[in-house]
Design an enzyme around this catalytic site. Structure first.
Site, PDB file in Angstrom:
ATOM      1  N   ASN A   9       0.874  -1.172   0.000  1.00 46.24           N
ATOM      2  CA  ASN A   9       0.000   0.000   0.000  1.00 46.24           C
ATOM      3  C   ASN A   9       0.908   1.218   0.000  1.00 46.24           C
ATOM      4  O   ASN A   9       1.507   1.559   1.014  1.00 46.24           O
ATOM      5  CB  ASN A   9      -0.891  -0.045   1.256  1.00 46.24           C
ATOM      6  CG  ASN A   9      -1.857   1.114   1.309  1.00 46.24           C
ATOM      7  OD1 ASN A   9      -1.809   2.015   0.482  1.00 46.24           O
ATOM      8  ND2 ASN A   9      -2.730   1.095   2.305  1.00 46.24           N
ATOM      9  N   ARG A  84      -2.633  -2.109  -3.376  1.00 44.91           N
ATOM     10  CA  ARG A  84      -3.878  -1.389  -3.105  1.00 44.91           C
ATOM     11  C   ARG A  84      -3.871  -0.123  -3.952  1.00 44.91           C
ATOM     12  O   ARG A  84      -2.965   0.708  -3.846  1.00 44.91           O
ATOM     13  CB  ARG A  84      -3.948  -1.004  -1.627  1.00 44.91           C
ATOM     14  CG  ARG A  84      -5.190  -0.218  -1.352  1.00 44.91           C
ATOM     15  CD  ARG A  84      -5.155   0.416   0.003  1.00 44.91           C
ATOM     16  NE  ARG A  84      -6.361   1.195   0.173  1.00 44.91           N
ATOM     17  CZ  ARG A  84      -6.459   2.239   0.976  1.00 44.91           C
ATOM     18  NH1 ARG A  84      -5.445   2.627   1.683  1.00 44.91           N
ATOM     19  NH2 ARG A  84      -7.591   2.884   1.074  1.00 44.91           N
ATOM     20  N   HIS A 173     -13.062   2.309   0.349  1.00 49.59           N
ATOM     21  CA  HIS A 173     -13.005   1.261   1.384  1.00 49.59           C
ATOM     22  C   HIS A 173     -13.648  -0.030   0.884  1.00 49.59           C
ATOM     23  O   HIS A 173     -14.153  -0.833   1.682  1.00 49.59           O
ATOM     24  CB  HIS A 173     -13.763   1.679   2.677  1.00 49.59           C
ATOM     25  CG  HIS A 173     -13.112   2.777   3.467  1.00 49.59           C
ATOM     26  ND1 HIS A 173     -13.839   3.743   4.121  1.00 49.59           N
ATOM     27  CD2 HIS A 173     -11.814   3.048   3.719  1.00 49.59           C
ATOM     28  CE1 HIS A 173     -13.011   4.576   4.744  1.00 49.59           C
ATOM     29  NE2 HIS A 173     -11.779   4.168   4.509  1.00 49.59           N
ATOM     30  N   ARG A 232     -11.838  14.920   8.388  1.00 49.84           N
ATOM     31  CA  ARG A 232     -12.664  15.282   7.220  1.00 49.84           C
ATOM     32  C   ARG A 232     -14.092  15.596   7.659  1.00 49.84           C
ATOM     33  O   ARG A 232     -14.643  14.900   8.511  1.00 49.84           O
ATOM     34  CB  ARG A 232     -12.692  14.134   6.212  1.00 49.84           C
ATOM     35  CG  ARG A 232     -11.417  13.992   5.412  1.00 49.84           C
ATOM     36  CD  ARG A 232     -11.454  12.775   4.512  1.00 49.84           C
ATOM     37  NE  ARG A 232     -10.483  11.797   4.945  1.00 49.84           N
ATOM     38  CZ  ARG A 232     -10.440  10.535   4.519  1.00 49.84           C
ATOM     39  NH1 ARG A 232     -11.318  10.096   3.636  1.00 49.84           N
ATOM     40  NH2 ARG A 232      -9.515   9.704   4.962  1.00 49.84           N
ATOM     41  N   GLU A 378      -8.158  -5.764   5.275  1.00 48.52           N
ATOM     42  CA  GLU A 378      -8.019  -5.297   3.892  1.00 48.52           C
ATOM     43  C   GLU A 378      -6.841  -5.975   3.207  1.00 48.52           C
ATOM     44  O   GLU A 378      -6.927  -6.357   2.045  1.00 48.52           O
ATOM     45  CB  GLU A 378      -7.883  -3.768   3.868  1.00 48.52           C
ATOM     46  CG  GLU A 378      -9.179  -3.087   4.267  1.00 48.52           C
ATOM     47  CD  GLU A 378      -9.038  -1.601   4.510  1.00 48.52           C
ATOM     48  OE1 GLU A 378      -8.590  -1.225   5.607  1.00 48.52           O
ATOM     49  OE2 GLU A 378      -9.386  -0.815   3.616  1.00 48.52           O
TER      50      GLU A 378
END
Ligand code: ADP
Length: 394
Positions: A9, A84, A173, A232, A378
Site C-alpha cells: 500500500n 492497493r 473502502h 474530514r 483489507e
C-alpha cells in the site's frame, strides 16, 4: 499458487507491506517504510517471532525501501505482488493483472485521486524494478462499489459532467466492506443477505450490501463525502464553497484543506482527531468532545438509515475499523438512534468485543436484525483477490 503474496500500500512518502501466506491463519510479516525521500526515512516492522524492529534508511526512495523490505522477508519469496490502488474509476470492476494498459487506465483516473493514484503508480514502478519477474495485481478501493445502480451513483448534475468528465459517486473502502459483509454471511445463519456495514477508522464510510454486491455507499466522487471522519467534514451544504469564497475570500485550496484536514472530530472537538481522546474528554465533560461524539454517532445512524433504502431486507449491521472494532460507546450510541429497526443489543457482549475480536452483539432470540463486530482485513482481502487474479486472469 502456494507462495505468499506481498501486499503493498504505497503512499507519497510511505509503503505499508504485508507478506501473506495462502493459509490465512499463518503469521504475517508486516511493516511500514515511512518518511521516504527525507533524511529520517526508516523501516518499522515485525519479524516472524513477533519482535519489532526499526531500520534507518536515510534519504531512501520507494525502490530503496522495497529492497530493504525484501531483505526483511526472512528468505520467503513472494509469488505475486498485490497493490492497493485507491481509484479505479469506471475502468475496473475487479482486480486486474497489471500491464501497460492497466497502468494507463490508473493514470487516466489520477485526476479523481490526485494524492493517491500517482503514489500508487510510483509503488507499481518501484516494485517492477525490484521484482521484475513477479506478476503484479492492482486491487481497487472503488471496484466493489461498481455494482451501484445509477440512482445511487449519479449526482443530480448536468449529464455532460458525468458522460464527459466522470463526475459520479464511486465509493471507497471497497475491500473492507467486501471483506466484512462476506464474513458476516459466513458467520451468520442468515447468509449473504442484506447487510449495512460501517467502516469507522480515520476515514469512515458506510455501505449497503445485498448478496455480496454493494448497492450504495456513503463516500462519493472523493473520500470526503458522507460521514464525519477524523479530520474530514463529510457532507456539507454544496453551497458552502461559494459562501466561504465570497464571504471570507478563501481560495479553493484553502477550502479543500479546511474540509480535509481541519474538520471532522478535530474541528468539532477543537482537540484531536483521535476517537480515544475524544471519548476520554467527553466523559470528563469537555463540551467540544461531547459535541464531536454526538455529531459523529448521529451522522452514522442517519447514514445507515438512509442506506437501508437500498436493501430489500435488512439482516444486520456490521461495525469495523479502529473505532467500530473498539468503541462500545460509539456502537451503542449509533444503535440507540435506530430504535425503529428493532436492534436489541447485548450490553455485556458490546463491552467485551474489542481489540480485534469478532463478536455478535445482539441479544439471543430477539428476531430483529443482527449486530456484528468484524475486524477488517483489507490486506488479507487484497492477497486473496491477487491470488484469484493470478490463478485465473480475465
Ligand atoms: P485507519 O483508518 O488509519 O486505518 P484505524 O482503523 O486504525 O485507522 O482507526 C483509527 C481510529 O480508531 C482512531 O480514531 C482511534 O482513536 C480509534 N480507536 C482505536 N482504538 C480505540 C478504542 N479503544 N476506543 C475508541 N477508539 C479507538
Amino acid at each position: 499458487m502456494n507462495a505468499p503474496v506481498l501486499v503493498i500500500n504505497c503512499g507519497s512518502s510511505s509503503i505499508k507491506y504485508a507478506l501473506i501466506d495462502s493459509d490465512p491463519q499463518a503469521p504475517r510479516l508486516a511493516g511500514l517504510a515511512e518518511r521516504l525521500g527525507s533524511s529520517e526515512a526508516r523501516l518499522k516492522g515485525k519479524n516472524s517471532a513477533g519482535e519489532s524492529f526499526i531500520q534507518q534508511l536515510p534519504d531512501a526512495d520507494h525502490s530503496e525501501a522495497l529492497s530493504a523490505i525484501l531483505k526483511c522477508l526472512e528468505g520467503r519469496v513472494p509469488g505475486a505482488v498485490g497493490h492497493r490502488i485507491v481509484h479505479g474509476g469506471e475502468h475496473f470492476t475487479q482486480a486486474a493483472l497489471i500491464d501497460d494498459s492497466v497502468v494507463a487506465a490508473i493514470e487516466s483516473t489520477s485526476a479523481l485521486a490526485p494524492l493517491h493514484n500517482p503514489a500508487n503508480l510510483a509503488g507499481i514502478a518501484a516494485t517492477k524494478k525490484v521484482f521484475p519477474e513477479l506478476p503484479q495485481v492492482a486491487v481497487f478501493d472503488t471496484a466493489f462499489h461498481q455494482t451501484l445502480p445509477p440512482r445511487a451513483y449519479r449526482y443530480a448534475l448536468p449529464e455532460a459532467l458525468y458522460t464527459e468528465h466522470g463526475i459520479r459517486r464511486y465509493g471507497f473502502h471497497g475491500t473492507s466492506h467486501a471483506f466484512v459483509s462476506q464474513r458476516a454471511g459466513e458467520l451468520s445463519n442468515r447468509g449473504a443477505g442484506g447487510w449495512l456495514t460501517a467502516h469507522l477508522g480515520n476515514g469512515c464510510s458506510t455501505s449497503a450490501v445485498w448478496s455480496n454486491q454493494s448497492l450504495d455507499t456513503s463516500m462519493g466522487l472523493t473520500p470526503l463525502e458522507g460521514l464525519v471522519m477524523g479530520t474530514r467534514s463529510g457532507d456539507v451544504d454544496p453551497g458552502l464553497h461559494a459562501h466561504l469564497h465570497r464571504q471570507l475570500g478563501w481560495s479553493l485550496d484553502e477550502i479543500d484543506n479546511a474540509l480535509n484536514t481541519q474538520s471532522g472530530l478535530l474541528g468539532l472537538s477543537g482537540l484531536t482527531n483521535d476517537m480515544r481522546e475524544v471519548e476520554e474528554q467527553a466523559l470528563e465533560g469537555h463540551p467540544g468532545a461531547k459535541l464531536a461524539l454526538g455529531v459523529f454517532c448521529y451522522r452514522i445512524a442517519k447514514s445507515l438509515a438512509a442506506l437501508s433504502c437500498a436493501l430489500p431486507k435488512l439482516d444486520g449491521v456490521i461495525f469495523t475499523g479502529g473505532i467500530g472494532e473498539n468503541s462500545p460507546i460509539v456502537r451503542s450510541e449509533v444503535l440507540s438512534l435506530l430504535p425503529h429497526f428493532g436492534f436489541s443489543i447485548d450490553k455485556a457482549a458490546n463491552e467485551t468485543t474489542i481489540r480485534g475480536k469478532e463478536g455478535k452483539l445482539d441479544s439471543v432470540g430477539h428476531g430483529g436484525p443482527e449486530v456484528w463486530v468484524i475486524p477488517t482485513d483489507e490486506e488479507g482481502r487484497i492477497a486473496m483477490e491477487t491470488r484469484l487474479c493470478v490463478e485465473s486472469p480475465e
